[in-house]
Design an enzyme around this catalytic site. Structure first.
Site, PDB file in Angstrom:
ATOM      1  N   LYS A 121      19.035 -15.506  42.459  1.00 39.56           N
ATOM      2  CA  LYS A 121      17.760 -15.081  41.858  1.00 39.56           C
ATOM      3  C   LYS A 121      17.198 -16.165  40.935  1.00 39.56           C
ATOM      4  O   LYS A 121      16.032 -16.537  41.030  1.00 39.56           O
ATOM      5  CB  LYS A 121      17.928 -13.780  41.033  1.00 39.56           C
ATOM      6  CG  LYS A 121      18.403 -12.591  41.849  1.00 39.56           C
ATOM      7  CD  LYS A 121      18.524 -11.337  40.988  1.00 39.56           C
ATOM      8  CE  LYS A 121      19.523 -11.425  39.855  1.00 39.56           C
ATOM      9  NZ  LYS A 121      20.921 -11.628  40.263  1.00 39.56           N
ATOM     10  N   ARG A 171      16.733  -3.017  36.851  1.00 42.02           N
ATOM     11  CA  ARG A 171      18.110  -2.960  37.337  1.00 42.02           C
ATOM     12  C   ARG A 171      18.595  -1.530  37.504  1.00 42.02           C
ATOM     13  O   ARG A 171      19.768  -1.315  37.810  1.00 42.02           O
ATOM     14  CB  ARG A 171      19.025  -3.688  36.359  1.00 42.02           C
ATOM     15  CG  ARG A 171      19.463  -5.076  36.857  1.00 42.02           C
ATOM     16  CD  ARG A 171      20.263  -5.721  35.750  1.00 42.02           C
ATOM     17  NE  ARG A 171      21.212  -6.681  36.200  1.00 42.02           N
ATOM     18  CZ  ARG A 171      21.003  -7.999  36.208  1.00 42.02           C
ATOM     19  NH1 ARG A 171      19.850  -8.493  35.842  1.00 42.02           N
ATOM     20  NH2 ARG A 171      21.964  -8.800  36.586  1.00 42.02           N
ATOM     21  N   ARG A 200      30.336  -6.390  37.224  1.00 38.22           N
ATOM     22  CA  ARG A 200      28.901  -6.589  37.502  1.00 38.22           C
ATOM     23  C   ARG A 200      28.542  -6.183  38.935  1.00 38.22           C
ATOM     24  O   ARG A 200      27.469  -5.638  39.177  1.00 38.22           O
ATOM     25  CB  ARG A 200      28.516  -8.043  37.214  1.00 38.22           C
ATOM     26  CG  ARG A 200      28.402  -8.291  35.700  1.00 38.22           C
ATOM     27  CD  ARG A 200      28.659  -9.725  35.317  1.00 38.22           C
ATOM     28  NE  ARG A 200      27.704 -10.628  35.888  1.00 38.22           N
ATOM     29  CZ  ARG A 200      27.936 -11.929  36.099  1.00 38.22           C
ATOM     30  NH1 ARG A 200      29.115 -12.460  35.784  1.00 38.22           N
ATOM     31  NH2 ARG A 200      27.002 -12.691  36.597  1.00 38.22           N
ATOM     32  N   ARG A 202      28.754 -19.561  31.824  1.00 35.68           N
ATOM     33  CA  ARG A 202      28.524 -18.282  31.162  1.00 35.68           C
ATOM     34  C   ARG A 202      29.822 -17.543  30.850  1.00 35.68           C
ATOM     35  O   ARG A 202      30.759 -17.558  31.643  1.00 35.68           O
ATOM     36  CB  ARG A 202      27.642 -17.398  32.046  1.00 35.68           C
ATOM     37  CG  ARG A 202      26.182 -17.737  31.911  1.00 35.68           C
ATOM     38  CD  ARG A 202      25.309 -17.078  32.932  1.00 35.68           C
ATOM     39  NE  ARG A 202      25.571 -15.661  33.124  1.00 35.68           N
ATOM     40  CZ  ARG A 202      24.856 -14.887  33.930  1.00 35.68           C
ATOM     41  NH1 ARG A 202      23.833 -15.405  34.586  1.00 35.68           N
ATOM     42  NH2 ARG A 202      25.146 -13.621  34.084  1.00 35.68           N
ATOM     43  N   ARG A 236      29.430 -21.594  39.228  1.00 42.08           N
ATOM     44  CA  ARG A 236      28.099 -21.782  38.616  1.00 42.08           C
ATOM     45  C   ARG A 236      28.161 -22.481  37.258  1.00 42.08           C
ATOM     46  O   ARG A 236      28.996 -22.179  36.427  1.00 42.08           O
ATOM     47  CB  ARG A 236      27.444 -20.406  38.441  1.00 42.08           C
ATOM     48  CG  ARG A 236      26.313 -20.401  37.443  1.00 42.08           C
ATOM     49  CD  ARG A 236      25.394 -19.244  37.615  1.00 42.08           C
ATOM     50  NE  ARG A 236      25.971 -17.953  37.301  1.00 42.08           N
ATOM     51  CZ  ARG A 236      25.332 -16.799  37.490  1.00 42.08           C
ATOM     52  NH1 ARG A 236      24.131 -16.789  38.021  1.00 42.08           N
ATOM     53  NH2 ARG A 236      25.919 -15.674  37.175  1.00 42.08           N
TER      54      ARG A 236
HETATM   55  P1  ADP Z   1      23.240 -12.233  37.082  1.00 41.95           P
HETATM   56  O1  ADP Z   1      22.997 -13.692  37.126  1.00 41.95           O
HETATM   57  O2  ADP Z   1      24.680 -11.865  37.151  1.00 41.95           O
HETATM   58  O3  ADP Z   1      22.415 -11.415  38.005  1.00 41.95           O
HETATM   59  P2  ADP Z   1      21.717 -11.865  34.588  1.00 41.95           P
HETATM   60  O4  ADP Z   1      21.673 -13.187  33.932  1.00 41.95           O
HETATM   61  O5  ADP Z   1      20.482 -11.395  35.266  1.00 41.95           O
HETATM   62  O6  ADP Z   1      22.951 -11.796  35.568  1.00 41.95           O
HETATM   63  O7  ADP Z   1      22.158 -10.758  33.532  1.00 41.95           O
HETATM   64  C1  ADP Z   1      23.298 -10.944  32.712  1.00 41.95           C
HETATM   65  C2  ADP Z   1      23.588  -9.671  31.948  1.00 41.95           C
HETATM   66  O8  ADP Z   1      22.462  -9.343  31.099  1.00 41.95           O
HETATM   67  C3  ADP Z   1      23.823  -8.417  32.784  1.00 41.95           C
HETATM   68  O9  ADP Z   1      25.177  -8.305  33.241  1.00 41.95           O
HETATM   69  C4  ADP Z   1      23.462  -7.311  31.776  1.00 41.95           C
HETATM   70  O10 ADP Z   1      24.477  -7.131  30.814  1.00 41.95           O
HETATM   71  C5  ADP Z   1      22.264  -7.928  31.055  1.00 41.95           C
HETATM   72  N1  ADP Z   1      21.001  -7.612  31.744  1.00 41.95           N
HETATM   73  C6  ADP Z   1      20.169  -8.475  32.387  1.00 41.95           C
HETATM   74  N2  ADP Z   1      19.099  -7.841  32.887  1.00 41.95           N
HETATM   75  C7  ADP Z   1      19.254  -6.530  32.561  1.00 41.95           C
HETATM   76  C8  ADP Z   1      18.493  -5.357  32.804  1.00 41.95           C
HETATM   77  N3  ADP Z   1      17.347  -5.383  33.512  1.00 41.95           N
HETATM   78  N4  ADP Z   1      18.967  -4.182  32.306  1.00 41.95           N
HETATM   79  C9  ADP Z   1      20.094  -4.120  31.595  1.00 41.95           C
HETATM   80  N5  ADP Z   1      20.875  -5.180  31.337  1.00 41.95           N
HETATM   81  C10 ADP Z   1      20.461  -6.378  31.822  1.00 41.95           C
HETATM   82  P1  ADP Z   2      21.663 -15.255  40.123  1.00 39.19           P
HETATM   83  O1  ADP Z   2      20.535 -15.655  39.203  1.00 39.19           O
HETATM   84  O2  ADP Z   2      21.230 -14.306  41.205  1.00 39.19           O
HETATM   85  O3  ADP Z   2      22.855 -14.737  39.390  1.00 39.19           O
HETATM   86  P2  ADP Z   2      21.972 -18.155  40.615  1.00 39.19           P
HETATM   87  O4  ADP Z   2      20.615 -18.599  41.032  1.00 39.19           O
HETATM   88  O5  ADP Z   2      22.427 -18.492  39.254  1.00 39.19           O
HETATM   89  O6  ADP Z   2      22.136 -16.555  40.892  1.00 39.19           O
HETATM   90  O7  ADP Z   2      23.012 -18.731  41.692  1.00 39.19           O
HETATM   91  C1  ADP Z   2      24.415 -18.542  41.531  1.00 39.19           C
HETATM   92  C2  ADP Z   2      25.155 -19.839  41.903  1.00 39.19           C
HETATM   93  O8  ADP Z   2      25.061 -20.041  43.318  1.00 39.19           O
HETATM   94  C3  ADP Z   2      24.579 -21.096  41.252  1.00 39.19           C
HETATM   95  O9  ADP Z   2      25.666 -21.957  40.946  1.00 39.19           O
HETATM   96  C4  ADP Z   2      23.669 -21.686  42.341  1.00 39.19           C
HETATM   97  O10 ADP Z   2      23.616 -23.119  42.232  1.00 39.19           O
HETATM   98  C5  ADP Z   2      24.361 -21.255  43.624  1.00 39.19           C
HETATM   99  N1  ADP Z   2      23.429 -20.897  44.696  1.00 39.19           N
HETATM  100  C6  ADP Z   2      22.214 -20.313  44.597  1.00 39.19           C
HETATM  101  N2  ADP Z   2      21.657 -20.130  45.818  1.00 39.19           N
HETATM  102  C7  ADP Z   2      22.564 -20.603  46.731  1.00 39.19           C
HETATM  103  C8  ADP Z   2      22.579 -20.703  48.162  1.00 39.19           C
HETATM  104  N3  ADP Z   2      21.557 -20.249  48.915  1.00 39.19           N
HETATM  105  N4  ADP Z   2      23.679 -21.248  48.749  1.00 39.19           N
HETATM  106  C9  ADP Z   2      24.723 -21.685  47.986  1.00 39.19           C
HETATM  107  N5  ADP Z   2      24.762 -21.624  46.624  1.00 39.19           N
HETATM  108  C10 ADP Z   2      23.704 -21.093  45.997  1.00 39.19           C
END
Ligand code: ADP
Ligand code: ADP
Ligand code: ZN
Length: 233
Positions: A13, A88, A173, A162, A127
């Site tokens: 994302k 979410r 998660r 992270r 990551r």
């Molecule tokens: P990921 O990369 O794992 O999708 P995010 O960076 O989007 O994670 O979110 C990290 C953490 O922040 C989540 O595990 C949750 O604790 C909190 N968080 C993020 N977005 C939301 C949301 N829309 N509602 C509730 N908690 C959230």
């Molecule tokens: P999210 O925001 O959904 O948690 P990230 O964008 O941080 O996910 O991506 C998670 C990890 O996977 C990062 O280290 C990123 O560089 C890698 N990544 C993202 N998209 C791809 C893909 N299409 N193929 C392989 N690795 C990816």
């Protein structure tokens, strides 16, 4: 355009949101980033949510909805925005719908990145990001061109990982995603807003598929959507 990007942790994302935001000139609003900034600043809210975020559970919807509702009133959101990681759960989806309708706005698309759980664990374990500009990297899938140096901003030795990217927290998660977040897919599909993209492909191909959907919408055409069938989760 007002867009929601939804997908499990590690689906890509953040990676795709940065590209979409750049291409369409709209701000990327990541609730995860916003919460991590609050925690780093050590303010009242940051202290309150630190343990929840680091455990992998969701911050209460009341707090989350209020934060986003305030943010989307800012002038930079006037021509649209991209929500990354919000909503979410269904309560947040309803909160967003209410806020948009009060502002006389509509959601244009909900793009779901579909990635299987084994791949997610691998993506999250590798990551890391640049602390200076937030560019995302991966130990295997996206290494910096020069070791320890950010491709995007040139900062050296500034990479960070992270606190919640550990195998135990990833499990929490993923469970939270399947239990609480996945129901929003049916919610959006019933409103004919859901577009599914195969997130297992390489980053550039995923971007191409998302752009194909968003370009159609930006041109004012209706995207082809599989309304009625059950979304793949
Ligand atoms: P990921 O990369 O794992 O999708 P995010 O960076 O989007 O994670 O979110 C990290 C953490 O922040 C989540 O595990 C949750 O604790 C909190 N968080 C993020 N977005 C939301 C949301 N829309 N509602 C509730 N908690 C959230
Ligand atoms: P999210 O925001 O959904 O948690 P990230 O964008 O941080 O996910 O991506 C998670 C990890 O996977 C990062 O280290 C990123 O560089 C890698 N990544 C993202 N998209 C791809 C893909 N299409 N193929 C392989 N690795 C990816
Ligand atoms: Zn950088």
């Amino acid at each position: 355009m007002i867009i929601v990007l939804v997908g499990p942790p590690g689906a890509g994302k953040g990676t795709q949101a940065r590209r979409i935001a750049d291409k369409y000139g709209i701000p990327q609003l990541s609730t995860g980033d916003m919460f991590r900034e609050k925690i780093a600043s050590g303010d009242e809210l940051g202290k309150k949510i630190k343990d929840i975020v680091e455990s992998g559970n969701l911050v209460p919807s009341e707090i989350t909805i209020q934060m986003i509702v305030e943010r989307i009133k800012e002038p930079d959101c006037a021509n649209g925005f991209l929500l990354d990681g919000f909503p979410r759960n269904v309560e947040q989806a309803e909160g967003l719908e209410k806020a948009l309708s009060e502002a006389g706005k509509n959601l244009d698309a909900v793009v779901q990145l579909d990635v299987n759980d084994d791949e997610l664990v691998e993506r999250i374990s590798g990551r890391f990001t640049c602390a200076c500009c937030d560019e995302g990297y991966h130990d295997k899938f996206k290494k910096p061109a020069v070791e320890d140096t950010c491709d995007a901003c040139g900062a050296e030795g500034q990479f960070k990982r992270r606190a919640d990217d550990t195998p135990e927290k990833v499990k929490v998660r993923l469970d939270v995603y399947h239990d609480q977040t996945a129901p929003i897919l049916a919610y959006y599909q019933s409103r004919n807003l859901l577009d599914q993209v195969d997130g297992m492909q390489d980053m550039d191909k995923v971007s191409e598929d998302i752009s194909a959907v968003l370009d159609t919408i930006a041109a004012g055409d209706a995207p082809k959507r599989k309304n009625g069938s059950n979304p793949k989760i």
